[in-house]
Scaffold this motif. Structure first.
Motif, PDB file in Angstrom:
ATOM      1  N   MET A 566      19.510  39.760  94.655  1.00  0.00           N
ATOM      2  CA  MET A 566      19.841  41.162  94.911  1.00  0.00           C
ATOM      3  C   MET A 566      21.077  41.175  95.816  1.00  0.00           C
ATOM      4  O   MET A 566      20.982  40.865  97.015  1.00  0.00           O
ATOM      5  N   ALA A 567      22.230  41.468  95.249  1.00  0.00           N
ATOM      6  CA  ALA A 567      23.479  41.436  96.015  1.00  0.00           C
ATOM      7  C   ALA A 567      23.576  42.674  96.904  1.00  0.00           C
ATOM      8  O   ALA A 567      23.312  43.793  96.460  1.00  0.00           O
ATOM      9  N   VAL A 568      23.953  42.457  98.161  1.00  0.00           N
ATOM     10  CA  VAL A 568      24.121  43.547  99.120  1.00  0.00           C
ATOM     11  C   VAL A 568      25.565  43.519  99.601  1.00  0.00           C
ATOM     12  O   VAL A 568      26.102  42.458  99.936  1.00  0.00           O
ATOM     13  N   THR A 569      26.206  44.680  99.630  1.00  0.00           N
ATOM     14  CA  THR A 569      27.601  44.747 100.052  1.00  0.00           C
ATOM     15  C   THR A 569      27.838  46.076 100.758  1.00  0.00           C
ATOM     16  O   THR A 569      26.912  46.869 100.950  1.00  0.00           O
ATOM     17  N   ILE A 570      29.062  46.302 101.176  1.00  0.00           N
ATOM     18  CA  ILE A 570      29.458  47.558 101.811  1.00  0.00           C
ATOM     19  C   ILE A 570      30.772  48.013 101.199  1.00  0.00           C
ATOM     20  O   ILE A 570      31.486  47.220 100.566  1.00  0.00           O
ATOM     21  N   PRO A 571      31.155  49.285 101.363  1.00  0.00           N
ATOM     22  CA  PRO A 571      32.356  49.798 100.693  1.00  0.00           C
ATOM     23  C   PRO A 571      33.646  49.513 101.455  1.00  0.00           C
ATOM     24  O   PRO A 571      34.354  50.428 101.898  1.00  0.00           O
ATOM     25  N   THR A 572      33.960  48.222 101.627  1.00  0.00           N
ATOM     26  CA  THR A 572      35.241  47.818 102.210  1.00  0.00           C
ATOM     27  C   THR A 572      35.925  46.850 101.262  1.00  0.00           C
ATOM     28  O   THR A 572      35.261  46.177 100.465  1.00  0.00           O
ATOM     29  N   GLN A 573      37.239  46.759 101.375  1.00  0.00           N
ATOM     30  CA  GLN A 573      37.992  45.889 100.481  1.00  0.00           C
ATOM     31  C   GLN A 573      37.605  44.428 100.671  1.00  0.00           C
ATOM     32  O   GLN A 573      37.449  43.668  99.706  1.00  0.00           O
ATOM     33  N   MET A 574      37.445  43.980 101.914  1.00  0.00           N
ATOM     34  CA  MET A 574      37.084  42.583 102.169  1.00  0.00           C
ATOM     35  C   MET A 574      35.708  42.254 101.613  1.00  0.00           C
ATOM     36  O   MET A 574      35.475  41.170 101.067  1.00  0.00           O
ATOM     37  N   ALA A 575      34.759  43.186 101.757  1.00  0.00           N
ATOM     38  CA  ALA A 575      33.420  42.963 101.203  1.00  0.00           C
ATOM     39  C   ALA A 575      33.472  42.923  99.674  1.00  0.00           C
ATOM     40  O   ALA A 575      32.754  42.139  99.042  1.00  0.00           O
ATOM     41  N   TYR A 576      34.314  43.760  99.083  1.00  0.00           N
ATOM     42  CA  TYR A 576      34.463  43.759  97.619  1.00  0.00           C
ATOM     43  C   TYR A 576      34.937  42.385  97.134  1.00  0.00           C
ATOM     44  O   TYR A 576      34.404  41.842  96.158  1.00  0.00           O
ATOM     45  N   GLU A 577      35.945  41.823  97.798  1.00  0.00           N
ATOM     46  CA  GLU A 577      36.472  40.517  97.384  1.00  0.00           C
ATOM     47  C   GLU A 577      35.391  39.449  97.474  1.00  0.00           C
ATOM     48  O   GLU A 577      35.229  38.616  96.570  1.00  0.00           O
ATOM     49  N   GLU A 578      34.621  39.447  98.570  1.00  0.00           N
ATOM     50  CA  GLU A 578      33.590  38.421  98.755  1.00  0.00           C
ATOM     51  C   GLU A 578      32.444  38.613  97.766  1.00  0.00           C
ATOM     52  O   GLU A 578      31.877  37.638  97.258  1.00  0.00           O
ATOM     53  N   THR A 579      32.094  39.865  97.476  1.00  0.00           N
ATOM     54  CA  THR A 579      31.034  40.129  96.505  1.00  0.00           C
ATOM     55  C   THR A 579      31.446  39.658  95.119  1.00  0.00           C
ATOM     56  O   THR A 579      30.626  39.127  94.360  1.00  0.00           O
ATOM     57  N   SER A 580      32.707  39.852  94.768  1.00  0.00           N
ATOM     58  CA  SER A 580      33.206  39.368  93.472  1.00  0.00           C
ATOM     59  C   SER A 580      33.043  37.860  93.375  1.00  0.00           C
ATOM     60  O   SER A 580      32.618  37.338  92.328  1.00  0.00           O
ATOM     61  N   ASP A 581      33.357  37.143  94.458  1.00  0.00           N
ATOM     62  CA  ASP A 581      33.192  35.684  94.465  1.00  0.00           C
ATOM     63  C   ASP A 581      31.719  35.305  94.318  1.00  0.00           C
ATOM     64  O   ASP A 581      31.373  34.354  93.606  1.00  0.00           O
ATOM     65  N   LEU A 582      30.845  36.029  95.004  1.00  0.00           N
ATOM     66  CA  LEU A 582      29.411  35.732  94.951  1.00  0.00           C
ATOM     67  C   LEU A 582      28.861  35.909  93.541  1.00  0.00           C
ATOM     68  O   LEU A 582      28.162  35.033  93.007  1.00  0.00           O
ATOM     69  N   VAL A 583      29.160  37.043  92.911  1.00  0.00           N
ATOM     70  CA  VAL A 583      28.632  37.320  91.575  1.00  0.00           C
ATOM     71  C   VAL A 583      29.192  36.323  90.560  1.00  0.00           C
ATOM     72  O   VAL A 583      28.465  35.838  89.679  1.00  0.00           O
ATOM     73  N   ALA A 584      30.477  35.973  90.686  1.00  0.00           N
ATOM     74  CA  ALA A 584      31.071  34.991  89.777  1.00  0.00           C
ATOM     75  C   ALA A 584      30.393  33.629  89.927  1.00  0.00           C
ATOM     76  O   ALA A 584      30.123  32.942  88.933  1.00  0.00           O
ATOM     77  N   ALA A 585      30.098  33.237  91.164  1.00  0.00           N
ATOM     78  CA  ALA A 585      29.419  31.954  91.405  1.00  0.00           C
ATOM     79  C   ALA A 585      28.010  31.970  90.817  1.00  0.00           C
ATOM     80  O   ALA A 585      27.553  30.977  90.244  1.00  0.00           O
ATOM     81  N   CYS A 586      27.327  33.099  90.934  1.00  0.00           N
ATOM     82  CA  CYS A 586      25.970  33.203  90.376  1.00  0.00           C
ATOM     83  C   CYS A 586      26.007  33.097  88.849  1.00  0.00           C
ATOM     84  O   CYS A 586      25.126  32.477  88.241  1.00  0.00           O
ATOM     85  N   GLU A 587      27.020  33.680  88.237  1.00  0.00           N
ATOM     86  CA  GLU A 587      27.158  33.551  86.784  1.00  0.00           C
ATOM     87  C   GLU A 587      27.345  32.092  86.399  1.00  0.00           C
ATOM     88  O   GLU A 587      26.748  31.606  85.435  1.00  0.00           O
ATOM     89  N   ARG A 588      28.161  31.378  87.176  1.00  0.00           N
ATOM     90  CA  ARG A 588      28.399  29.955  86.901  1.00  0.00           C
ATOM     91  C   ARG A 588      27.127  29.137  87.071  1.00  0.00           C
ATOM     92  O   ARG A 588      26.857  28.203  86.308  1.00  0.00           O
TER      93      ARG A 588
END
Length: 671
Positions: A566-588
């Protein structure tokens, strides 16, 4: 390591305008190492980058280095494409690159030491040195920083550290390095003895000099880290209950390590606005916690930074940060009037997990509210799943379950309510038990060998006994996996909910099965090769069990019917970038991510402060909606200081189903 990608060719001119007094870490001459640390999400990266820009602009004739040791780097995102001045360099440490450089620089000496001091041959040693072990990222980061300090190329090195738990492990590495040097020296002791025995004289060679130099490096490092004139650790925190709790624990550890701490930076303080219910709640909470901070940290100098209505990204905003810094006692004018309670509000609540689910991981950038949402979800599921048992587990080195639930939770399972228990893993205790088993088996092996004809076997025994001291600092992740699988095997719990470490270290945890399997394969091969001479049946059996548990964990983790992140994030640009990395890693890694909770979203309001925050958040939310179309996107509105008694209400709002509070606002579509 990442260098300054996405940066312009021309440097940005930075102007400093701070007529008011500044804290010592921005003005004390002689500081060579400046570390910013704290709970995830408190603004460490922002403060580190702003301090580096300030010092480089203030002293244009001196050179500075800005370094990130967080596996989930965000320094470049913070600078947002701006070019650094000529006297400021930036490096984001890549542990794999650092490890490659370390091996190239030291491998020959390590080979020689191991060949002289153990029964292993060159092929065995090559395999061991080639292993990618957990915890090497912290070690490599520390070794790189020490080398840069010794070069004396920079007037000061500023470090953006990983969240609190892993930073403390980083700063505890000199003790581990000391143990490693003792092991290496013990390996050479037999060689020295034999040379003296047959030649009557021993002359130091390059390997002895190598060990002496490494020992001197370690003394230098300890002297530097413990020198108030040369080193400063600056804790950054928020006036929030969990942040204060983690900072308190961190300062106790720093004190035990004798690492100097003088100032504190309390970030994102809000001005009073009695017209806005949300601001009123936040101000009241902050006022109470400011007083608590001053009582809790009487020996430290607290400074306050106001909440920025726009995300502090880019050179200009970072350079202006310290102009807003004030002593914390100037913030005591804030209103402490009783604040009305805000109802939990969630847009598009998530569906409850399927009854087949065995493992839920709450994950994301530090400071996004993973612990709060994990606790709220556990309470909701315990309420919903009558007759089932749920276990809430913290695998974050900086545990926060106790503070969030306002209950004393430790290494033993604690009953929270009907159907729900909690535990905070204690890897040190598990590691102690493993070392004890190893020591007992090694002693029995050498007791058996001592009656046979072996030359000076006591040297070999000391080497083998000390090998367990060389275990890497990431062993806790390995032991956490075995504990989780044991709990799953017991079938006492229908569901285990994990409150995880921040993104960078969580990804290492998710990759751990592959690393452990490579590690076990190497050690199994060595044990098999020398089984006639060196039998450790209990340790071997323990490793067989570890291998089975790792494979079992991997099977559960990659089964979307039984596990989900269950990915948790906040509405900031830095959090968006890190969440993108997290979801991509989970897909891998083939780990299912069905839900994305965007937490701490500012609701619509007439308040100028809330409106300004909301405008920036809407732009980021649109990016989330566009990028994460395969995830259910749940928007969780900001609730300041979710007290333990309100976690249940939040949990009911997070998920669709009976007793769920339905959302009344549509943030993106209708704003």
């Amino acid at each position: 390591m990442r260098l300054s990608r996405r940066m312009n060719q021309k440097s940005t001119t930075v102007t400093i305008s701070t007529a008011h007094p500044l804290p010592g870490f921005l003005g004390d001459e002689g500081l060579r190492l400046l570390l910013f640390g704290g709970k995830g999400g408190v603004g460490k990266t922002t403060c580190a980058a702003a301090a580096a820009l300030h010092l480089a602009a203030k002293h244009p004739a001196a050179s500075y280095l800005l370094v990130s040791t967080d596996p989930a780097h965000s320094l470049l995102d913070s600078l947002s494409g701006g070019a650094l001045s000529q006297n400021l360099a930036l490096r984001e440490i890549n542990p794999q690159d650092s490890l490659a450089r370390f091996r190239a620089r030291h491998q020959q000496h390590l080979h020689t030491i191991a060949l002289r001091g153990t029964f292993l041959d060159e092929a065995d040693i090559t395999q061991l040195l080639d292993l990618s072990m957990p915890g090497l990222d912290e070690l490599m980061a520390l070794l790189e920083i020490v080398a840069w300090v010794k070069e004396a190329r920079y007037a000061c090195i500023l470090v953006d550290t990983a969240p609190a738990g892993h930073t403390l492990r980083l700063l505890g590495l000199p003790e581990l390095m000391s143990k490693w040097l003792v092991v290496l020296d013990t390996m050479l002791a037999k060689h020295r003895f034999m040379v003296n025995l047959f030649s009557k004289r021993y002359t130091k060679d390059s390997v002895d000099i190598y060990l002496e130099e490494r020992t001197a490096d370690l003394r230098y490092l300890w002297t530097l880290l413990q020198s108030p004139a040369q080193c400063r650790f600056v804790p950054v925190l928020l006036a929030e209950r969990l942040s204060v709790h983690v900072t308190r624990r961190m300062l106790v550890e720093l004190s035990s390590l004798q690492i100097p701490v003088r100032e504190l930076v309390v970030n994102r303080l809000l001005a009073s606005n009695p017209e806005c219910p949300l601001c009123t709640v936040r101000v009241a909470t902050q006022t109470t916690l400011i007083a608590a901070i001053q009582r809790t940290f009487p020996d430290n100098e607290p400074w306050g930074l106001p909440l920025c209505l726009e995300e502090t990204l880019g050179m200009q905003r970072l350079s202006a940060l310290w102009a807003r810094l004030r002593p914390l006692d100037t913030w005591q004018h804030l209103s402490s009037a009783p604040a009305s309670k805000l109802l939990a509000a969630v847009e598009n609540p998530a569906y409850l997990p399927a009854s087949s689910m065995r493992l839920l991981l709450f994950a994301g950038k530090g400071g996004v509210g993973k612990t709060t949402l994990a606790c709220a979800s556990a309470l909701r599921l315990a309420e919903e799943w009558q007759g089932k048992e749920i276990l809430l587990v913290s695998i974050d080195p900086a545990h926060s379950l106790s503070a969030c639930m306002n209950r004393q939770i430790g290494p033993n399972e604690v009953r929270l309510c009907c159907g729900l228990s909690a535990i905070e893993f204690d890897p040190e205790s598990d590691y102690t038990q493993l070392k004890q088993l190893y020591a007992e088996e090694v002693a029995s092996v050498f007791d058996r060998l001592s009656g046979q004809t072996h030359v000076h076997i006591e040297f070999d025994q000391e080497v083998i006994e000390r090998l367990m001291d060389t275990a890497p600092p990431g062993l806790d992740e390995m032991l956490a996996i075995t504990r989780i699988v044991e709990l799953l095997d017991l079938e006492r719990y229908d569901l285990i909910i994990l409150d995880t470490a921040p993104t960078g270290h969580l990804l290492r945890f998710l990759e751990m099965p592959e690393l452990i399997e490579a590690w076990l394969k190497t050690f199994f091969g060595i044990f098999l090769k020398y089984r006639e001479m060196f039998r450790l049946p209990k340790i071997t059996q323990a490793m067989v069990e570890l291998s089975k548990k790792v494979k079992q964990f991997r099977r559960v983790l990659t089964d979307p019917e039984r596990a989900a992140l269950m990915a948790v994030t906040i509405p900031t640009q830095m959090a968006y970038e890190e969440t993108s990395d997290l979801v991509a890693a989970c897909e891998r890694l083939q780990v299912a991510v069905p839900v994305l909770f965007v937490n701490m979203v500012t609701p619509a309001a007439s308040c100028p402060t809330c409106s300004a925050l909301r405008r920036g958040e809407l732009l980021v939310l649109q990016r989330y909606q566009k990028a994460f179309q395969t995830q259910s996107l749940s928007i969780v509105y900001r609730q300041e200081s979710v007290e333990p008694e309100r976690l249940g209400s939040l949990g009911r709002s997070l998920y669709k189903g009976m007793n769920s509070n339905q959302p009344v606002q549509h943030l993106v579509e209708h704003d």
